[in-house]
Design a protein around this motif. Sequence first.
Motif, PDB file in Angstrom:
ATOM      1  N   GLU A  79      42.835  66.902  28.838  1.00 27.75           N
ATOM      2  CA  GLU A  79      42.723  66.327  30.179  1.00 27.75           C
ATOM      3  C   GLU A  79      41.593  66.991  30.946  1.00 27.75           C
ATOM      4  O   GLU A  79      41.178  68.105  30.616  1.00 27.75           O
ATOM      5  N   VAL A  82      46.375  64.057  33.580  1.00 28.35           N
ATOM      6  CA  VAL A  82      46.681  62.889  32.740  1.00 28.35           C
ATOM      7  C   VAL A  82      46.965  61.654  33.600  1.00 28.35           C
ATOM      8  O   VAL A  82      46.484  60.553  33.311  1.00 28.35           O
ATOM      9  N   ILE A  83      47.725  61.842  34.680  1.00 30.07           N
ATOM     10  CA  ILE A  83      48.126  60.675  35.470  1.00 30.07           C
ATOM     11  C   ILE A  83      46.924  60.041  36.174  1.00 30.07           C
ATOM     12  O   ILE A  83      46.716  58.827  36.118  1.00 30.07           O
ATOM     13  N   GLY A 109      45.162  63.151  26.359  1.00 27.03           N
ATOM     14  CA  GLY A 109      46.494  62.967  26.938  1.00 27.03           C
ATOM     15  C   GLY A 109      46.667  61.552  27.453  1.00 27.03           C
ATOM     16  O   GLY A 109      47.616  60.842  27.088  1.00 27.03           O
ATOM     17  N   ASP A 160      46.666  58.772  24.880  1.00 25.70           N
ATOM     18  CA  ASP A 160      47.967  58.543  24.251  1.00 25.70           C
ATOM     19  C   ASP A 160      48.893  57.709  25.143  1.00 25.70           C
ATOM     20  O   ASP A 160      49.550  56.776  24.669  1.00 25.70           O
ATOM     21  N   ARG A 165      68.075  59.248  33.395  1.00 26.83           N
ATOM     22  CA  ARG A 165      66.910  60.101  33.628  1.00 26.83           C
ATOM     23  C   ARG A 165      66.565  60.885  32.367  1.00 26.83           C
ATOM     24  O   ARG A 165      67.429  61.185  31.551  1.00 26.83           O
ATOM     25  N   GLY A 166      65.302  61.262  32.261  1.00 26.27           N
ATOM     26  CA  GLY A 166      64.873  62.055  31.120  1.00 26.27           C
ATOM     27  C   GLY A 166      63.597  61.492  30.530  1.00 26.27           C
ATOM     28  O   GLY A 166      63.118  60.432  30.962  1.00 26.27           O
ATOM     29  N   ILE A 167      63.052  62.209  29.564  1.00 27.44           N
ATOM     30  CA  ILE A 167      61.866  61.735  28.873  1.00 27.44           C
ATOM     31  C   ILE A 167      62.109  61.869  27.377  1.00 27.44           C
ATOM     32  O   ILE A 167      62.477  62.936  26.894  1.00 27.44           O
ATOM     33  N   ARG A 206      60.956  62.177  23.642  1.00 30.33           N
ATOM     34  CA  ARG A 206      59.775  62.721  22.967  1.00 30.33           C
ATOM     35  C   ARG A 206      59.871  62.425  21.471  1.00 30.33           C
ATOM     36  O   ARG A 206      60.972  62.240  20.943  1.00 30.33           O
ATOM     37  N   TYR A 233      62.994  63.073  18.743  1.00 31.43           N
ATOM     38  CA  TYR A 233      64.341  63.135  19.319  1.00 31.43           C
ATOM     39  C   TYR A 233      65.215  62.122  18.556  1.00 31.43           C
ATOM     40  O   TYR A 233      64.752  61.026  18.222  1.00 31.43           O
ATOM     41  N   SER A 284      57.128  58.959  26.187  1.00 33.25           N
ATOM     42  CA  SER A 284      56.439  59.639  27.286  1.00 33.25           C
ATOM     43  C   SER A 284      56.888  59.061  28.611  1.00 33.25           C
ATOM     44  O   SER A 284      57.559  58.035  28.661  1.00 33.25           O
ATOM     45  N   TYR A 285      56.473  59.716  29.655  1.00 29.96           N
ATOM     46  CA  TYR A 285      56.516  59.122  30.984  1.00 29.96           C
ATOM     47  C   TYR A 285      55.345  58.153  31.048  1.00 29.96           C
ATOM     48  O   TYR A 285      54.240  58.474  30.601  1.00 29.96           O
ATOM     49  N   ARG A 343      67.921  67.222  24.148  1.00 29.88           N
ATOM     50  CA  ARG A 343      68.557  68.526  24.171  1.00 29.88           C
ATOM     51  C   ARG A 343      70.058  68.390  23.884  1.00 29.88           C
ATOM     52  O   ARG A 343      70.409  67.886  22.836  1.00 29.88           O
ATOM     53  N   ARG A 401      72.392  66.481  25.334  1.00 31.33           N
ATOM     54  CA  ARG A 401      73.136  65.324  25.837  1.00 31.33           C
ATOM     55  C   ARG A 401      72.572  64.027  25.246  1.00 31.33           C
ATOM     56  O   ARG A 401      71.495  64.015  24.660  1.00 31.33           O
TER      57      ARG A 401
END
Lengths: 363, 128
Positions: free
Chosen positions: A28, A32-33, A226, A229, A292-294, A296, A299, A315-316, A345, A347
């Motif tokens: 970057e 990135v955003i 970044g 992608d 909520r969450g991202i 990857r 996973y 990704s977000y 993780r 959950r």
Amino acid sequence: MKKTRLNERHKELGGKMIDFFGWEMPVEFSGVISEHLAVRNKAGLFDVSHMGEVTVKGNQALDCVQYLTPNDASRLKAGKVQYTALTTEKGTFVDDMLVYCLEEGTSYLMIPNASNQERDYAWVRRHGENFDVEVQNRSSDYTQLALQGPQALKILNPLIDVELEEIKPFRFRFGKIQGENVLVSRTGYTGEDGFELYTLSYQPQKIWDLILEKGESEGLIPVGLGARDTLRMEAFLMLYGNDIDETTSVLEARLGWLVKFKKGNFLGREALLKEKEQGVKRKIVGFELIDRGIARPHYPVYIGDDKVSEVTSGSYSPYLKKSIGMTYLPVDYTEVGTEFEIGIRNRKVKAKVVPIPFYKRKK
Amino acid sequence: MYPEEYYYSKDHEWIKVENGEGTVGITDFAQKQLGDVVYVETPKKGTQLAFHQSLGVIESVKAVSDVYAPVSGEVVAVNEKLEESPELVNEDPHGKGWIIRIKLKDKSELDKLMSVSDYEKFTQSQEE
């Protein structure tokens, strides 16, 4: 680490450098955003010189390309580009790539992924032995830039001695920028309009600098890997090593449109034909998280208590402001709206299949 | 850049202690390393944290990073604004981007942390 000819430029521009499959590349510059949104709304300039360039030339160049790729290379006239793949006998991916037709029948340029260029070159060379062709790896000679975004044409047109309006998508021309020879194609990996430039120049910095300078008033900024992608993910473009590899078939990746069974024999044809007749067991899907969450890569993906696959990309999404991703699901679960879960993780997080691509630009 | 009265950890957390309670966040150095923060996972109020236990996760577009408790104690407040505005961690890492407030169990643990001048030296050694 391998460096592109623009390495010093990236550091001067404040690029955050990373090791990308042995290449020192900017991930970057300004963030990135903001880089992602610049490409969607204005324009971004990428150094993608880590991509490979392999030439196939000779009397049987077309036959060789036809044998190695599932798309119909006989449809390529000089000046045309085709998205295709190198396939194994099983119909899975050695790589996905663009093929440029330099001279109809006798001269083609393949663009392998950075991570695959040595392997692809070896693959094409090995199979090329059965044809009257010369295969060369020109990857370290070429600089490749991508200028992407709605303002790309307006920025580049005055700088090049080619009328860019005349270059339709998946077409290319030869021209000059700053006196340097370039191949310019209307292609990209972002879901936006734009161009990719290939040059053998020893001073591609001149081209990079000129485009950045002249594009500034149109909102052009340099963009790193970044945002490359996240942009390709929103456009549902495959990334080799994540979404496709030697274990995924072309049909499972929903790229059946590039498989032309009628063209004659090619590596993987039998396997793909059989798979088509029997129907694929799993397919790639686009999903978004409900909770909520991202998500990857890698996973675990669950249907009920069963782990059925892994996230291949996730990704977000800077443009949609959602958490998105890609994975393979059993065909019965691939309909839009189908809910499943992703292990993040400790959950399980709810996700649902959504229409692809996630993002499509307005024409 | 870095507030004088804060304590700093090697994992780039900061803690500001007032009346036996510490506000915890990540440092400017850490947020720069991470890039655009898009998601923060925080613990529930009442969670007991051991020294250096992971208290949550900060995710940027490209990276996932654990945040560790710089001291042990009970979580007494969580910055709920981060749910809607995780970018606060980038915009104001030492202020509005705070993550949790913790009731210190053992004040002597602060001795294991760095002063601002030590932390500045530490970050310089981390930048090549």
